[in-house]
Design an enzyme around this catalytic site. Structure first.
Site, PDB file in Angstrom:
ATOM      1  N   THR A   1      26.453 -15.945 -18.549  1.00 55.89           N
ATOM      2  CA  THR A   1      25.864 -15.155 -19.630  1.00 55.89           C
ATOM      3  C   THR A   1      25.830 -15.928 -20.943  1.00 55.89           C
ATOM      4  O   THR A   1      24.791 -16.040 -21.602  1.00 55.89           O
ATOM      5  CB  THR A   1      26.652 -13.851 -19.817  1.00 55.89           C
ATOM      6  OG1 THR A   1      26.582 -13.093 -18.600  1.00 55.89           O
ATOM      7  CG2 THR A   1      26.077 -13.018 -20.944  1.00 55.89           C
ATOM      8  N   VAL A   2      26.976 -16.483 -21.342  1.00 53.37           N
ATOM      9  CA  VAL A   2      27.046 -17.186 -22.625  1.00 53.37           C
ATOM     10  C   VAL A   2      26.314 -18.521 -22.555  1.00 53.37           C
ATOM     11  O   VAL A   2      25.582 -18.894 -23.480  1.00 53.37           O
ATOM     12  CB  VAL A   2      28.506 -17.379 -23.064  1.00 53.37           C
ATOM     13  CG1 VAL A   2      28.578 -18.175 -24.367  1.00 53.37           C
ATOM     14  CG2 VAL A   2      29.188 -16.026 -23.227  1.00 53.37           C
TER      15      VAL A   2
ATOM     16  N   LYS B   1      43.945 -13.854 -27.895  1.00 58.12           N
ATOM     17  CA  LYS B   1      43.220 -14.087 -29.146  1.00 58.12           C
ATOM     18  C   LYS B   1      44.129 -14.043 -30.364  1.00 58.12           C
ATOM     19  O   LYS B   1      43.993 -14.851 -31.284  1.00 58.12           O
ATOM     20  CB  LYS B   1      42.088 -13.059 -29.271  1.00 58.12           C
ATOM     21  CG  LYS B   1      41.014 -13.221 -28.203  1.00 58.12           C
ATOM     22  CD  LYS B   1      40.029 -12.061 -28.213  1.00 58.12           C
ATOM     23  CE  LYS B   1      38.942 -12.240 -27.161  1.00 58.12           C
ATOM     24  NZ  LYS B   1      38.029 -11.080 -27.106  1.00 58.12           N
TER      25      LYS B   1
ATOM     26  N   LYS C   1      39.521 -18.572 -24.657  1.00 55.49           N
ATOM     27  CA  LYS C   1      40.750 -18.174 -25.351  1.00 55.49           C
ATOM     28  C   LYS C   1      41.975 -18.281 -24.463  1.00 55.49           C
ATOM     29  O   LYS C   1      43.078 -18.577 -24.929  1.00 55.49           O
ATOM     30  CB  LYS C   1      40.632 -16.753 -25.913  1.00 55.49           C
ATOM     31  CG  LYS C   1      40.556 -15.629 -24.879  1.00 55.49           C
ATOM     32  CD  LYS C   1      39.154 -15.311 -24.484  1.00 55.49           C
ATOM     33  CE  LYS C   1      39.027 -14.130 -23.544  1.00 55.49           C
ATOM     34  NZ  LYS C   1      37.626 -13.887 -23.174  1.00 55.49           N
TER      35      LYS C   1
ATOM     36  N   VAL D   1      37.632 -16.279 -30.130  1.00 56.82           N
ATOM     37  CA  VAL D   1      38.486 -15.217 -30.665  1.00 56.82           C
ATOM     38  C   VAL D   1      37.745 -13.901 -30.898  1.00 56.82           C
ATOM     39  O   VAL D   1      38.189 -12.850 -30.463  1.00 56.82           O
ATOM     40  CB  VAL D   1      39.170 -15.679 -31.962  1.00 56.82           C
ATOM     41  CG1 VAL D   1      39.939 -14.534 -32.614  1.00 56.82           C
ATOM     42  CG2 VAL D   1      40.110 -16.834 -31.669  1.00 56.82           C
TER      43      VAL D   1
ATOM     44  N   GLU E   1      35.391 -21.483 -32.299  1.00 68.15           N
ATOM     45  CA  GLU E   1      35.091 -20.249 -33.027  1.00 68.15           C
ATOM     46  C   GLU E   1      34.766 -19.093 -32.090  1.00 68.15           C
ATOM     47  O   GLU E   1      35.128 -17.941 -32.363  1.00 68.15           O
ATOM     48  CB  GLU E   1      33.927 -20.489 -33.993  1.00 68.15           C
ATOM     49  CG  GLU E   1      33.665 -19.344 -34.941  1.00 68.15           C
ATOM     50  CD  GLU E   1      34.779 -19.128 -35.954  1.00 68.15           C
ATOM     51  OE1 GLU E   1      35.464 -18.089 -35.857  1.00 68.15           O
ATOM     52  OE2 GLU E   1      34.970 -19.980 -36.829  1.00 68.15           O
TER      53      GLU E   1
ATOM     54  N   ILE F   1      31.794 -13.075 -34.692  1.00 75.94           N
ATOM     55  CA  ILE F   1      32.376 -12.966 -36.034  1.00 75.94           C
ATOM     56  C   ILE F   1      32.983 -14.306 -36.427  1.00 75.94           C
ATOM     57  O   ILE F   1      33.877 -14.811 -35.745  1.00 75.94           O
ATOM     58  CB  ILE F   1      33.475 -11.892 -36.074  1.00 75.94           C
ATOM     59  CG1 ILE F   1      32.928 -10.542 -35.611  1.00 75.94           C
ATOM     60  CG2 ILE F   1      34.064 -11.781 -37.474  1.00 75.94           C
ATOM     61  CD1 ILE F   1      34.001  -9.493 -35.434  1.00 75.94           C
TER      62      ILE F   1
ATOM     63  N   GLY G   1      28.116  -3.049 -18.052  1.00 72.99           N
ATOM     64  CA  GLY G   1      28.438  -4.471 -18.055  1.00 72.99           C
ATOM     65  C   GLY G   1      29.454  -4.883 -19.094  1.00 72.99           C
ATOM     66  O   GLY G   1      29.676  -6.075 -19.315  1.00 72.99           O
TER      67      GLY G   1
END
Length: 444
Positions: A12-13, A200, A100, A127, A124, A131, A182
């Protein structure tokens, strides 16, 4: 100069990262070439077009390829992610990761290796999804003496609690909705037991307070025991439930010797509806930072999913390229900085922090729901048990009755957790008490 990227993982990412890089919105990204993509299966249908010769199942070949400059690790899990990150560093690659779990457990090993190899590891996306929190902690907020970092940093549990609150449904019903959309895995344990949030907050605390945090030393409680009934009663008293990750400096009493301590934990929490984190709903995340002279600042937004996480990954890529083009070394997030600790008055050196406080030693207010026989004297007996252990009560109220049993809801004043637990143990032994289905901390 063209920077060749090796991507480990096209889930997905990873797909979101490729989509951004194939339609670059920033001039620096035009200098990026996706040199290789590591996948589990070469034949799986994909949402993005990758030249077949750049797809491979040999992930080790990517991290050792001399033509690859930057490795982006998006595999998740501990292995082979940890080994591949270390091998990439050993071969002089810059590394970006969203992992993480690996950083929370093996961050010291990874960052020491990166320092020796004079490369960077940026994380980045590990976590809080989209954001930006690590760079602000590392740069913008460094003028402050940080005192606390509180976070809603797991979108799955926040969605489940939001559904339970808004729809009045059970945990099981809300979890089923999260899985259908999902937001939750078939095995949701890492989320609902609080393990993901603990990973995290270990990273955030290490950066914010400038010292290593052992992930296994973080007390962790999940949300399975929260009922729709507890949520309803909490709302009546002006509270809402959140799974909160907490890291805060907790000075010892003036009469005690030794350093200040880092209070770090993850557990369900009743927050006042007026609290800055109380309005964070759905899959959103938020991190509250308390510092001096800043006061409170809250960063909030989408905490998971393709777009937010891919955005954070590519943001790290832009940071890395900007530094590489100027010849400046990229600061590793968890290495090379003096601790960001709260300074004492008069400009003295910051005190040492001792990591970890046993939950029994903490002080908090408590919400307690007792199921007992509906007969005279029960509330008095319960109150006596609390009094026997120096637990002061703000409120004790009989709520609904179910046949011959009544629900009694108690809100304590701020008390030592060990004292509250001893009182609860005594109450469980009362013959009139059938059970204590709800026991949660309250923070204001």
């Amino acid at each position: 100069m063209v920077y060749r990227v090796g991507l480990l993982g096209l889930g997905t990412v990873g797909t979101g990262v490729v989509q951004i890089l194939q339609r670059p919105g920033h001039p620096l990204l035009r200098a990026v070439d996706i040199g290789a993509v590591g996948v589990r299966s070469l034949d799986k249908p994909r949402e993005v077009q990758i030249p077949p010769e750049r797809l491979t199942t040999d992930l080790e070949r990517i991290v050792s390829d001399p033509e690859i400059d930057i490795v982006i690790e998006l595999l998740g899990g501990l292995e082979p992610a940890r080994s591949l990150i270390l091998k990439a560093i050993d071969h002089g690659k810059q590394v970006i990761t969203a992992n993480k779990a690996v950083i929370a457990r093996y961050g010291a090993e990874i960052f020491q290796a990166a320092a020796q190899a004079k490369v960077s590891v940026l994380l980045e996306a590990a976590v809080a999804g989209g954001i930006p929190i690590l760079q602000p902690l590392q740069q913008s907020l460094r003028a402050n003496h940080l005192q606390a970092v509180w976070g809603i940093i797991n979108g799955t549990t926040n969605f489940i609690l939001s559904q339970m609150t808004q729809e009045g449904i059970s945990f099981e019903e809300a979890l089923a909705i999260a899985q259908a959309r999902g937001y939750a895995e078939a095995d949701p344990s890492a989320d609902v037991e609080g393990w993901d949030a603990a990973d995290k907050i270990a990273i955030l605390a290490s950066l914010a307070f400038g010292l290593p945090v052992e992930r296994e030393h973080i007390p962790c409680e999940g949300i399975r025991d929260i009922s729709a009934t507890d949520i309803r009663y909490a709302r009546e008293w002006g509270f809402t439930f959140k799974l909160l990750a907490i890291a805060q400096s907790s000075p010892r009493a003036a009469s005690s010797a030794g350093p200040s301590r880092l209070d770090i934990r993850v557990h369900p929490t009743l927050l006042p509806l007026t609290h800055p984190l109380a309005s964070i709903n759905g899959v959103d995340n938020a991190v509250l930072v308390q510092g001096d002279p800043l006061g409170q600042v809250v960063l909030s937004g989408p905490g998971a999913g393709r777009g937010p996480t891919a955005s954070a990954v590519v943001g790290d890529l832009l940071t890395l390229i900007a530094h590489l083009q100027t010849g400046a070394q990229v600061p590793n997030p968890l290495l090379g900085f003096p601790p960001l600790l709260p300074f004492s008055a008069g400009g003295a050196e910051p005190p040492q922090l001792q990591v970890g406080i046993p939950l029994a030693e903490l002080e908090a207010e408590f919400y307690v729901r007792v199921l007992a026989q509906d007969q005279p004297g029960v509330i008095g007996a319960i109150g006596t048990c609390f009094g026997n252990h120096r637990v002061s009560l703000e409120s004790i109220t009989q709520k609904e009755c179910h046949r011959e049993q009544a629900e009694i809801v108690i809100l304590t004043h701020t008390v030592r957790e060990a004292d509250c637990q001893r009182a609860i143990a005594e109450i469980r032994q009362l013959p009139q008490v059938a059970g204590i289905p709800g026991l949660f901390r309250v923070l204001r």
